[in-house]
Design a protein around this motif. Structure first.
Motif, mmCIF file in Angstrom:
data_model
loop_
_atom_site.group_PDB
_atom_site.id
_atom_site.type_symbol
_atom_site.label_atom_id
_atom_site.label_comp_id
_atom_site.label_asym_id
_atom_site.label_seq_id
_atom_site.Cartn_x
_atom_site.Cartn_y
_atom_site.Cartn_z
ATOM 1 N N LEU A 139 -43.813 -21.356 -40.177
ATOM 2 C CA LEU A 139 -44.329 -20.642 -39.012
ATOM 3 C C LEU A 139 -45.587 -21.325 -38.477
ATOM 4 C CD1 LEU A 139 -43.799 -17.941 -37.426
ATOM 5 C CD2 LEU A 139 -45.638 -16.985 -38.777
ATOM 6 N N ARG A 140 -46.354 -21.898 -39.410
ATOM 7 C CA ARG A 140 -47.610 -22.543 -39.019
ATOM 8 C C ARG A 140 -47.392 -23.771 -38.145
ATOM 9 N NH1 ARG A 140 -50.868 -23.143 -44.582
ATOM 10 N NH2 ARG A 140 -51.216 -20.960 -45.058
ATOM 11 N N SER A 141 -46.194 -24.387 -38.276
ATOM 12 C CA SER A 141 -45.976 -25.626 -37.532
ATOM 13 C C SER A 141 -45.547 -25.357 -36.089
ATOM 14 C CB SER A 141 -44.917 -26.470 -38.244
ATOM 15 O OG SER A 141 -43.648 -25.859 -38.099
ATOM 16 N N LEU A 142 -45.392 -24.087 -35.718
ATOM 17 C CA LEU A 142 -44.906 -23.773 -34.364
ATOM 18 C C LEU A 142 -46.065 -23.617 -33.381
ATOM 19 C CD1 LEU A 142 -42.233 -21.049 -35.202
ATOM 20 C CD2 LEU A 142 -41.964 -23.513 -35.165
ATOM 21 N N SER A 143 -45.729 -23.725 -32.100
ATOM 22 C CA SER A 143 -46.744 -23.482 -31.062
ATOM 23 C C SER A 143 -46.911 -21.972 -30.882
ATOM 24 C CB SER A 143 -46.287 -24.097 -29.748
ATOM 25 O OG SER A 143 -45.216 -23.340 -29.225
ATOM 26 N N GLY A 144 -47.955 -21.584 -30.160
ATOM 27 C CA GLY A 144 -48.230 -20.162 -29.970
ATOM 28 C C GLY A 144 -47.058 -19.408 -29.363
ATOM 29 N N GLY A 145 -46.427 -20.029 -28.354
ATOM 30 C CA GLY A 145 -45.305 -19.373 -27.678
ATOM 31 C C GLY A 145 -44.118 -19.193 -28.609
ATOM 32 N N GLU A 146 -43.843 -20.234 -29.390
ATOM 33 C CA GLU A 146 -42.726 -20.150 -30.340
ATOM 34 C C GLU A 146 -42.996 -19.082 -31.394
ATOM 35 O OE1 GLU A 146 -41.322 -24.856 -30.234
ATOM 36 O OE2 GLU A 146 -42.945 -24.234 -31.555
ATOM 37 N N ARG A 147 -44.251 -19.036 -31.838
ATOM 38 C CA ARG A 147 -44.622 -18.052 -32.860
ATOM 39 C C ARG A 147 -44.448 -16.627 -32.340
ATOM 40 N NH1 ARG A 147 -48.890 -21.145 -35.646
ATOM 41 N NH2 ARG A 147 -50.242 -20.715 -33.904
ATOM 42 N N GLN A 148 -44.848 -16.435 -31.088
ATOM 43 C CA GLN A 148 -44.718 -15.093 -30.520
ATOM 44 C C GLN A 148 -43.252 -14.696 -30.447
ATOM 45 O OE1 GLN A 148 -46.105 -12.353 -30.539
ATOM 46 N NE2 GLN A 148 -47.773 -12.655 -29.106
ATOM 47 N N ARG A 149 -42.373 -15.676 -30.121
ATOM 48 C CA ARG A 149 -40.939 -15.381 -30.086
ATOM 49 C C ARG A 149 -40.431 -14.999 -31.478
ATOM 50 N NH1 ARG A 149 -39.395 -20.440 -27.077
ATOM 51 N NH2 ARG A 149 -37.529 -20.549 -28.368
ATOM 52 N N VAL A 150 -40.999 -15.630 -32.507
ATOM 53 C CA VAL A 150 -40.600 -15.294 -33.879
ATOM 54 C C VAL A 150 -40.984 -13.840 -34.191
ATOM 55 C CG1 VAL A 150 -41.010 -15.771 -36.322
ATOM 56 C CG2 VAL A 150 -40.736 -17.649 -34.699
ATOM 57 N N PHE A 151 -42.182 -13.423 -33.760
ATOM 58 C CA PHE A 151 -42.593 -12.047 -34.035
ATOM 59 C C PHE A 151 -41.737 -11.052 -33.259
ATOM 60 C CE2 PHE A 151 -46.600 -14.142 -35.436
ATOM 61 C CZ PHE A 151 -46.506 -13.735 -36.749
ATOM 62 N N ILE A 152 -41.297 -11.450 -32.063
ATOM 63 C CA ILE A 152 -40.383 -10.563 -31.326
ATOM 64 C C ILE A 152 -39.022 -10.529 -32.029
ATOM 65 C CG2 ILE A 152 -39.150 -10.289 -29.135
ATOM 66 C CD1 ILE A 152 -41.766 -11.090 -27.777
ATOM 67 N N ALA A 153 -38.599 -11.690 -32.568
ATOM 68 C CA ALA A 153 -37.352 -11.711 -33.342
ATOM 69 C C ALA A 153 -37.462 -10.758 -34.523
ATOM 70 C CB ALA A 153 -37.068 -13.129 -33.848
ATOM 71 N N ARG A 154 -38.629 -10.745 -35.149
ATOM 72 C CA ARG A 154 -38.808 -9.847 -36.293
ATOM 73 C C ARG A 154 -38.680 -8.390 -35.849
ATOM 74 N NH1 ARG A 154 -44.345 -9.453 -39.512
ATOM 75 N NH2 ARG A 154 -44.642 -7.855 -37.942
ATOM 76 N N ALA A 155 -39.312 -8.071 -34.709
ATOM 77 C CA ALA A 155 -39.224 -6.693 -34.213
ATOM 78 C C ALA A 155 -37.777 -6.326 -33.885
ATOM 79 C CB ALA A 155 -40.115 -6.532 -32.981
ATOM 80 N N LEU A 156 -37.009 -7.289 -33.340
ATOM 81 C CA LEU A 156 -35.604 -7.001 -33.014
ATOM 82 C C LEU A 156 -34.788 -6.800 -34.299
ATOM 83 C CD1 LEU A 156 -34.953 -9.515 -30.085
ATOM 84 C CD2 LEU A 156 -35.097 -7.029 -29.933
ATOM 85 N N ALA A 157 -35.067 -7.633 -35.314
ATOM 86 C CA ALA A 157 -34.317 -7.522 -36.574
ATOM 87 C C ALA A 157 -34.634 -6.212 -37.284
ATOM 88 C CB ALA A 157 -34.642 -8.704 -37.481
ATOM 89 N N GLN A 158 -35.756 -5.611 -36.920
ATOM 90 C CA GLN A 158 -36.125 -4.332 -37.534
ATOM 91 C C GLN A 158 -35.214 -3.210 -37.028
ATOM 92 O OE1 GLN A 158 -40.402 -4.001 -37.519
ATOM 93 N NE2 GLN A 158 -40.367 -1.904 -38.294
ATOM 94 N N ASN A 159 -34.490 -3.510 -35.940
ATOM 95 C CA ASN A 159 -33.450 -2.612 -35.446
ATOM 96 C C ASN A 159 -33.966 -1.195 -35.174
ATOM 97 O OD1 ASN A 159 -30.906 -2.131 -34.604
ATOM 98 N ND2 ASN A 159 -30.061 -1.720 -36.637
ATOM 99 N N THR A 160 -35.034 -1.116 -34.397
ATOM 100 C CA THR A 160 -35.631 0.187 -34.093
ATOM 101 C C THR A 160 -35.338 0.556 -32.644
ATOM 102 O OG1 THR A 160 -37.635 -0.949 -33.403
ATOM 103 C CG2 THR A 160 -37.556 -0.170 -35.675
ATOM 104 N N ALA A 161 -35.475 1.840 -32.326
ATOM 105 C CA ALA A 161 -35.267 2.268 -30.941
ATOM 106 C C ALA A 161 -36.466 1.898 -30.081
ATOM 107 C CB ALA A 161 -35.043 3.770 -30.906
ATOM 108 N N ILE A 162 -37.649 1.835 -30.715
ATOM 109 C CA ILE A 162 -38.887 1.627 -29.955
ATOM 110 C C ILE A 162 -39.567 0.329 -30.386
ATOM 111 C CG2 ILE A 162 -41.175 2.606 -29.437
ATOM 112 C CD1 ILE A 162 -39.979 5.346 -30.295
ATOM 113 N N MET A 163 -40.071 -0.424 -29.402
ATOM 114 C CA MET A 163 -40.886 -1.597 -29.726
ATOM 115 C C MET A 163 -42.258 -1.437 -29.077
ATOM 116 S SD MET A 163 -38.141 -4.691 -29.160
ATOM 117 C CE MET A 163 -39.300 -6.047 -29.256
ATOM 118 N N LEU A 164 -43.316 -1.594 -29.892
ATOM 119 C CA LEU A 164 -44.677 -1.541 -29.358
ATOM 120 C C LEU A 164 -45.262 -2.946 -29.437
ATOM 121 C CD1 LEU A 164 -46.131 1.597 -31.242
ATOM 122 C CD2 LEU A 164 -44.989 1.537 -29.029
ATOM 123 N N LEU A 165 -45.880 -3.403 -28.356
ATOM 124 C CA LEU A 165 -46.436 -4.769 -28.362
ATOM 125 C C LEU A 165 -47.870 -4.769 -27.865
ATOM 126 C CD1 LEU A 165 -43.275 -4.954 -26.926
ATOM 127 C CD2 LEU A 165 -43.660 -7.227 -27.823
#
Lengths: 284, 343
Positions: A139-165
């Motif tokens: 994760l450390r080797s990614l750029s800021g934008g890529e990292r943010q996409r990873v955190f959104i991927a994590r939120a999606l994988a959490q499979n919740t009805a609500i996402m807070l950002l």
């Protein structure tokens, strides 16, 4: 549209005489996209922490899916709400897929191994966010934008009805800002997610969100322009075009703006004292 | 498709590491200042003591010592992994929260008092070291929680302050002790693997194994806790409970290790880092593999300690520090290069 988040008469103070939020009430419909805007210190992050159960309301109530937020265990709440905080780098060198797979924690047993459902959710989230290509990189080797996409991927994988950002596009360049909002909009439209995002970019918020909650801190806002916006001391909620006007922005944020139009939505360029065209910083 | 850790792949890796540990233990039990022949060992014990010396050396002296080293190494490495995760600090080791000075204080009190009794097979030194370690950890936890909300920082500060205070008391007591008392204290502080009786070994092995399994139970939550408390709460982890369980178990197995062998340094810092560099930071894997490799590392170090100046013996802490440092630098250089090349 039924409400999935209902906030009633919510108040919160860190110290007795320093109220951050006072008597705030609003609903978020299931599958809606709400942006929370406002100047620094107006209580945006406090509101987010209240909505995800990190802080408890001192007065008023928060209902998540018709049940009071306090009635949820940490684990059950994590099955309802995923949180993406401002970008950070973990102490240890986790790979992208390791970070995304942490999203499955609320569904795992004691020893914490992913089953097929978990692996499917992880792979799907990686694909939607276009992060599968660097799934095995650090994760450390990614750029800021890529990292943010990873955190959104994590939120999606959490499979919740609500996402807070919390400010999902801070520190990102234009392309990545738009990319993140496209990703969130797709999650809303295709997956039916309810999204609440704190933002400083009122132009992107106007383009992408169904509703805006403008927290104004200690400055009471002016009336909403049209009937759509509901006016309260301390905050304003409604559609972007009803809430954002040059006068309103100048009052709440303390900065003069140049205003224009893209399609139906207004856009605003803030112009400070030494900006080249600050003389014309006015209502167009 | 992207790979996530499965129970099967973990089981295979753990079994492989256990095989390495078994080989290291066998080889180290067979080598030493006194050569022993396997043929004689397999002949079994003689009818009277002293008849089959090779068997007695292997079964009576070397095997218990090798097992002891493996236990201590496993406990320290495991505890190092856990404390680095809870404190989110790569520099943390099992002694960072005052265990070392607490145990040291217990030992010097036992030495100066000249106690000679034994408790459940343990010498007064071991019992006092264990009690001192546990009492100090409790004190650090209490002070850390009493002083502030940012628990990780206040825990660390409480640990540093209490460590400094107890070290001062140790120095004071050392300065008024007799020279033979000073010698036995310092020898203990350097860390030593010495023969223990089988009942002590059995009880300690049970406790360390139970503690390690308990920690493995929270290892997935440690992954998330290492991202920070807010993140962990957002993913449904009961952070306070996880921290208390992990901290208590890590302190318990460290206290047992310290009471068995004194302050063996470096294992708890170097082994977790080494394993992390090779196998990655996922605690479900890092924890069991560090425990096994920590055990193997200390068994090897102890074998060197008894062979280098044979028939005399060096404190094993000297070897772990001398061998561990360069070994770690090699790992760091090798894997950092690999990672940057991947970029």
């Amino acid at each position: 549209m039924s409400s999935i988040i209902e906030v009633k008469n919510l108040s919160f103070a860190y110290a007795p005489h320093r109220r951050i939020l006072e008597d705030v009430s609003f609903d978020v419909g299931a599958g809606a996209f709400l942006s929370v805007a406002g100047p620094n210190g107006a209580g945006k992050t406090t509101l987010l922490n209240l909505l995800c159960g990190l802080l408890g309301p001192q007065a008023g109530s928060i209902m998540i899916d018709t049940a009071p937020i306090q009635s949820y265990s940490a684990r059950r709440l994590a099955q309802k709400i995923a949180v993406v905080r401002q970008e950070f780098v973990p102490v240890f060198d986790f790979t992208v897929v390791e970070v995304v797979s942490m999203a499955r924690t609320p569904y795992l047993g004691t020893f914490g191994f992913d089953g097929k459902t978990d692996r499917d959710a992880i792979n799907q989230a990686l694909e939607i966010t276009d992060t599968a290509q660097f799934a095995r990189r650090s994760l450390r080797s990614l750029s800021g934008g890529e990292r943010q996409r990873v955190f959104i991927a994590r939120a999606l994988a959490q499979n919740t009805a609500i996402m807070l950002l919390d400010e999902p596009t801070s520190f990102l360049d234009l392309k990545h800002q738009v990319g993140i909002y496209d990703l969130l909009k797709a999650a809303q439209l295709e997956k039916g997610k309810t999204i609440v995002a704190i933002t400083h970019d009122i132009n992107l918020a106007a383009q992408y969100c169904d509703q805006i909650l403008l927290l104004t801190g200690r400055k009471p806002p002016m009336q909403g322009r049209e009937n759509g916006a509901q006016n309260h001391p301390g905050y304003l909620i409604g559609k972007a075009k009803d809430i954002f006007s040059p006068e309103q922005i100048e009052k709440v944020f303390g900065v003069r703006v140049f205003a224009g139009k893209v399609g139906k939505e207004n856009f605003f360029i803030p112009l400070g004292r030494f900006a080249k065209d600050s003389g014309q910083a006015s209502i167009s | 498709m992207a790979q996530v850790l499965t129970a099967r792949s973990l089981a295979i890796r753990v079994l492989l590491c256990l095989a390495v540990l078994a080989v290291v233990m066998c080889v180290c039990a067979l080598v030493g200042s006194q050569k022993i022949s396997l043929k004689k060992v397999f002949a079994g014990p003689g009818r009277s003591p002293g008849e089959n010396i090779d068997y007695e050396i292997l079964v009576g002296i070397r095997l218990p010592r090798v097992v002891l080293a493996a236990l201590v190494g496993a406990a320290l490495a495991c505890s190092g992994v856990v404390l680095q995760a809870i404190l989110r600090n790569p520099l943390a080791d099992p002694y960072i929260l005052g265990i070392s000075s607490g145990a040291g204080l217990g030992v010097i009190i036992a030495v100066i008092s000249g106690l000679t009794w034994s408790f459940c097979g343990g010498s007064p030194l071991s019992v006092f070291a264990f009690a001192g370690a546990i009492a100090t950890v409790w004190l650090v936890w209490f002070v850390g929680h009493f002083t502030g909300k940012a628990q990780v920082t206040s825990l660390l500060l409480a640990g540093v302050v209490i460590n400094a205070f107890f070290s001062a008391v140790i120095m004071f007591l050392t300065s008024i002790a007799r020279s033979d008392q000073v010698y036995s204290t310092i020898f203990w502080l350097m860390g030593n693997i010495t023969e223990k009786n089988l009942s002590v070994l059995g009880v300690s092995a049970g406790c360390i194994l139970a503690g390690t399994i308990g920690l493995f139970g929270v290892s997935q939550r440690l992954n998330i806790l290492s991202l920070g408390e807010q993140e962990a709460k957002g993913l449904g982890v009961d952070t306070a409970k996880t921290q208390i369980v992990a901290f208590a178990l890590a302190a318990f197995i460290t206290a047992i290790a310290v009471s068995l062998s004194g302050l063996v340094g470096f294992v708890g810092l170097v082994v977790p880092h080494g394993v992390r560099l090779v196998a990655g930071p996922d605690h479900r894997q890092l924890l069991p593999i560090s425990a096994i490799i920590g055990g193997a590392f200390l068994v090897a170090a102890d074998t060197l300690a008894r062979m280098i100046v044979a028939p005399a013996q060096l404190p094993v802490g000297v070897i772990t520090a001398i061998a561990g440092g360069p070994f770690f630098l090699v790992l760091l250089a090798r894997y950092s290069r690999k990672i940057s090349w991947l970029k």
